[in-house]
Design a protein around this motif. Structure first.
Motif, PDB file in Angstrom:
ATOM      1  N   GLU A  46       0.793  -1.242   0.000  1.00 56.03           N
ATOM      2  CA  GLU A  46       0.000   0.000   0.000  1.00 56.03           C
ATOM      3  C   GLU A  46       0.822   1.287   0.000  1.00 56.03           C
ATOM      4  N   LYS A  47       2.038   1.224   0.539  1.00 56.40           N
ATOM      5  CA  LYS A  47       2.756   2.487   0.761  1.00 56.40           C
ATOM      6  C   LYS A  47       3.893   2.759  -0.213  1.00 56.40           C
ATOM      7  N   ILE A  48       4.323   1.738  -0.949  1.00 53.68           N
ATOM      8  CA  ILE A  48       5.406   2.065  -1.889  1.00 53.68           C
ATOM      9  C   ILE A  48       5.032   1.708  -3.326  1.00 53.68           C
ATOM     10  N   ASP A  49       5.566   2.480  -4.232  1.00 55.33           N
ATOM     11  CA  ASP A  49       5.318   2.249  -5.645  1.00 55.33           C
ATOM     12  C   ASP A  49       6.568   1.572  -6.217  1.00 55.33           C
ATOM     13  N   ALA A  50       6.622   0.244  -6.041  1.00 57.76           N
ATOM     14  CA  ALA A  50       7.836  -0.507  -6.393  1.00 57.76           C
ATOM     15  C   ALA A  50       8.206  -0.327  -7.875  1.00 57.76           C
ATOM     16  N   LYS A  51       7.210  -0.257  -8.732  1.00 55.46           N
ATOM     17  CA  LYS A  51       7.446  -0.156 -10.177  1.00 55.46           C
ATOM     18  C   LYS A  51       8.244   1.118 -10.503  1.00 55.46           C
ATOM     19  N   THR A  52       7.798   2.235  -9.937  1.00 48.40           N
ATOM     20  CA  THR A  52       8.491   3.502 -10.201  1.00 48.40           C
ATOM     21  C   THR A  52       9.877   3.494  -9.556  1.00 48.40           C
ATOM     22  N   LEU A  53       9.959   2.935  -8.340  1.00 50.18           N
ATOM     23  CA  LEU A  53      11.241   2.957  -7.627  1.00 50.18           C
ATOM     24  C   LEU A  53      12.366   2.304  -8.426  1.00 50.18           C
ATOM     25  N   ILE A  54      12.027   1.218  -9.157  1.00 47.59           N
ATOM     26  CA  ILE A  54      13.107   0.492  -9.857  1.00 47.59           C
ATOM     27  C   ILE A  54      13.031   0.668 -11.376  1.00 47.59           C
ATOM     28  N   SER A  55      12.354   1.715 -11.818  1.00 46.36           N
ATOM     29  CA  SER A  55      12.130   1.853 -13.261  1.00 46.36           C
ATOM     30  C   SER A  55      13.438   1.951 -14.067  1.00 46.36           C
ATOM     31  N   CYS A  56      14.513   2.483 -13.486  1.00 45.60           N
ATOM     32  CA  CYS A  56      15.757   2.638 -14.254  1.00 45.60           C
ATOM     33  C   CYS A  56      16.572   1.349 -14.323  1.00 45.60           C
ATOM     34  N   THR A  57      16.646   0.632 -13.196  1.00 43.14           N
ATOM     35  CA  THR A  57      17.603  -0.490 -13.136  1.00 43.14           C
ATOM     36  C   THR A  57      16.946  -1.869 -13.096  1.00 43.14           C
ATOM     37  N   ASN A  58      15.678  -1.920 -12.778  1.00 42.53           N
ATOM     38  CA  ASN A  58      14.947  -3.172 -12.544  1.00 42.53           C
ATOM     39  C   ASN A  58      15.566  -4.003 -11.408  1.00 42.53           C
ATOM     40  N   THR A  59      16.343  -3.353 -10.555  1.00 45.12           N
ATOM     41  CA  THR A  59      16.933  -4.050  -9.399  1.00 45.12           C
ATOM     42  C   THR A  59      16.442  -3.390  -8.122  1.00 45.12           C
ATOM     43  N   PHE A  60      15.913  -4.197  -7.213  1.00 42.73           N
ATOM     44  CA  PHE A  60      15.381  -3.688  -5.952  1.00 42.73           C
ATOM     45  C   PHE A  60      16.429  -3.886  -4.852  1.00 42.73           C
ATOM     46  N   HIS A  61      16.739  -2.821  -4.126  1.00 38.81           N
ATOM     47  CA  HIS A  61      17.777  -2.887  -3.091  1.00 38.81           C
ATOM     48  C   HIS A  61      17.148  -2.881  -1.691  1.00 38.81           C
ATOM     49  N   ILE A  62      17.502  -3.893  -0.902  1.00 38.80           N
ATOM     50  CA  ILE A  62      16.964  -4.024   0.464  1.00 38.80           C
ATOM     51  C   ILE A  62      18.147  -4.059   1.426  1.00 38.80           C
ATOM     52  N   ALA A  63      18.021  -3.421   2.585  1.00 37.72           N
ATOM     53  CA  ALA A  63      19.087  -3.524   3.604  1.00 37.72           C
ATOM     54  C   ALA A  63      18.483  -3.998   4.909  1.00 37.72           C
ATOM     55  N   ASP A  64      19.146  -4.958   5.559  1.00 38.40           N
ATOM     56  CA  ASP A  64      18.748  -5.356   6.915  1.00 38.40           C
ATOM     57  C   ASP A  64      19.860  -4.910   7.858  1.00 38.40           C
ATOM     58  N   LEU A  65      19.549  -3.984   8.748  1.00 42.37           N
ATOM     59  CA  LEU A  65      20.559  -3.432   9.642  1.00 42.37           C
ATOM     60  C   LEU A  65      20.528  -4.152  10.992  1.00 42.37           C
ATOM     61  N   GLY A  66      21.699  -4.601  11.435  1.00 44.87           N
ATOM     62  CA  GLY A  66      21.777  -5.395  12.665  1.00 44.87           C
ATOM     63  C   GLY A  66      21.248  -6.785  12.384  1.00 44.87           C
ATOM     64  N   CYS A  67      21.778  -7.408  11.323  1.00 38.38           N
ATOM     65  CA  CYS A  67      21.242  -8.696  10.841  1.00 38.38           C
ATOM     66  C   CYS A  67      21.723  -9.874  11.687  1.00 38.38           C
ATOM     67  N   ALA A  68      22.794  -9.695  12.471  1.00 40.50           N
ATOM     68  CA  ALA A  68      23.417 -10.760  13.282  1.00 40.50           C
ATOM     69  C   ALA A  68      23.919 -11.895  12.387  1.00 40.50           C
ATOM     70  N   THR A  69      23.756 -13.135  12.824  1.00 38.53           N
ATOM     71  CA  THR A  69      24.370 -14.250  12.093  1.00 38.53           C
ATOM     72  C   THR A  69      23.349 -15.104  11.353  1.00 38.53           C
ATOM     73  N   GLY A  70      22.069 -14.659  11.386  1.00 37.43           N
ATOM     74  CA  GLY A  70      21.002 -15.480  10.816  1.00 37.43           C
ATOM     75  C   GLY A  70      20.479 -16.404  11.893  1.00 37.43           C
ATOM     76  N   PRO A  71      19.409 -17.153  11.634  1.00 34.96           N
ATOM     77  CA  PRO A  71      18.684 -17.226  10.381  1.00 34.96           C
ATOM     78  C   PRO A  71      17.520 -16.231  10.262  1.00 34.96           C
ATOM     79  N   ASN A  72      17.198 -15.478  11.352  1.00 31.79           N
ATOM     80  CA  ASN A  72      15.997 -14.625  11.288  1.00 31.79           C
ATOM     81  C   ASN A  72      16.019 -13.662  10.107  1.00 31.79           C
ATOM     82  N   THR A  73      17.182 -13.090   9.862  1.00 26.26           N
ATOM     83  CA  THR A  73      17.295 -12.109   8.779  1.00 26.26           C
ATOM     84  C   THR A  73      16.868 -12.711   7.429  1.00 26.26           C
TER      85      THR A  73
END
Ligand SMILES: C[S@@+](CC[C@H](N)C(=O)[O-])C[C@H]1O[C@@H](n2cnc3c(N)ncnc32)[C@H](O)[C@@H]1O
Length: 361
Positions: A46-73
């Motif tokens: 509902e809150k983001i327009d994914a299509k417009t966000l990646i219109s130039c590169t077709n690559t979506f970038h996600i960051a998880d901060l404080g990911c530790a060692t897994g597996p939750n991340t």
């Protein structure tokens, strides 16, 4: 060495896959995080327009901060990718995903990388560094999430370690049940840290991108002493003082040990977001992290809780008191808290997980 460095070096979770490791003992965090899944999915749809966000590169970038060692991340990232994939279903070409896994440099990144799911649908990058400063290039990421990490302050507030200060926190390990000055010192440290956190994310997240945070929270005005965690911090102090009286550790060691964790109210975060000015608040709620526990807490739950706390906070104790005392400290702490199960069960545990989502203007 400055205090900031002392804490930053001592935070990371217990590495590897051994019986005491974070990777084997983070199921409580995983269950709490699973409560956020549906809301995150809804926010993405509902809150983001994914299509417009990646219109130039077709690559979506996600960051998880404080990911530790897994597996939750990994499961959290997979869920986000599924939601974005669904929101981009009408695209002719399938997007690619790049995930930045961030944690402090001393995090066990080897364990993280060797446990990456072999069948993952994303490219993975490790980003060592404190999230209280810049860790990614300008406007380089579409969704940043951080779960269970931003209640860790960048350092113990310096006043609580200063014998000449009114905020000197003698004989205690936290601001729970401490003087007003100590509470204020923690509160101000959180304010400074969250300001730096938001400033850095405002630079890194693209316009229209999302910042999703799950951390320790508390209703505005509620004293920390009402919370179940308060019983744990009081018991930690009792155990340390007992060990001091038995000559196992010094008074100085007890008085200078403080846990740099802060529980924020939605109202104080909202003020900091407003002050930063770069984000709109899309969601902000206190939730019950143990909503999955349908029955009264019992002795075994308290034991499991302590196993998770040992995997999470163990390195703080190791750095301050030495490796050789870790098991002794946690054996005593577990015994003490098991004896207090009823008190833990009847204390406030409902709205102590703060979840908020901000959109970059
Ligand atoms: C309890 S773990 C949560 C890990 C994971 N997000 C999860 O839900 O299982 C908190 C993590 O935050 C990391 N952390 C704490 N302060 C940090 C900082 N300033 N910068 C980056 N990572 C930090 C710790 O090293 C730790 O790995």
């Amino acid at each position: 060495m400055g205090k900031v460095e002392i804490v930053l070096n001592s935070l990371p979770m217990s590495g590897g896959h051994g019986p005491d490791s974070y990777s084997k003992n983070s199921h409580l965090q995983r269950r709490s995080a699973s409560l956020l899944r549906e809301i995150i999915d809804k926010l993405i749809m509902e809150k983001i327009d994914a299509k417009t966000l990646i219109s130039c590169t077709n690559t979506f970038h996600i960051a998880d901060l404080g990911c530790a060692t897994g597996p939750n991340t990994f499961s959290l990232v997979e869920d986000i990718i599924k939601s974005i994939d669904t929101s981009l279903q009408s695209n002719s070409t399938k997007p690619e995903f790049l995930v930045f896994f961030n944690d402090l440099p001393s995090n066990d990144f080897n364990t993280l990388f060797t446990s990456l799911p072999p069948d993952r649908s994303y490219f993975a990058v490790g980003v060592p560094g404190s999230f209280y400063s810049r860790i990614l290039p300008q406007s380089s990421v579409h969704i940043v999430l951080t779960v269970g990490a931003t209640h860790w302050l960048s350092s113990v507030p310096k006043e609580v370690l200063d014998k000449s200060s009114k905020a000197w926190n003698k004989g205690k390990v936290h601001y729970s049940n401490a003087s007003e000055e100590v509470v204020k010192a923690y509160e101000e440290q959180f304010g400074r840290d969250m300001e730096r956190f938001l400033e850095a994310r405002a630079k890194e997240i693209v316009s229209g991108g999302l910042l999703v945070v799950g951390m320790c929270g508390i209703p505005l005005g509620m004293p920390f002493s009402n919370l179940a965690d308060s019983i744990m911090y009081n018991s930690m102090a009792d155990v340390l003082i007992q060990m001091q009286s038995q000559g196992l550790i010094s008074e100085e060691q007890v008085d200078t040990f403080n846990v740099p964790i802060y529980s924020a109210s939605p109202e104080e975060v909202a003020v900091l977001v407003e002050k930063n000015g770069c984000f709109t608040i899309e969601f902000m709620e206190l939730m019950d992290p143990t909503a999955w526990l349908k029955r009264p807490m019992d002795v075994e739950d308290v034991r499991q809780w302590m196993v998770c706390i040992k995997a999470t906070m163990g390195s703080l104790f190791i750095n301050h008191f030495g490796d050789h005392l870790l098991d002794d400290i946690f054996d005593r702490l577990t015994t003490k808290l098991v004896g207090l199960t009823e008190k833990v069960e009847s204390s406030y545990r409902e709205k102590v997980m703060l979840f908020f989502a901000l959109k970059r203007k």
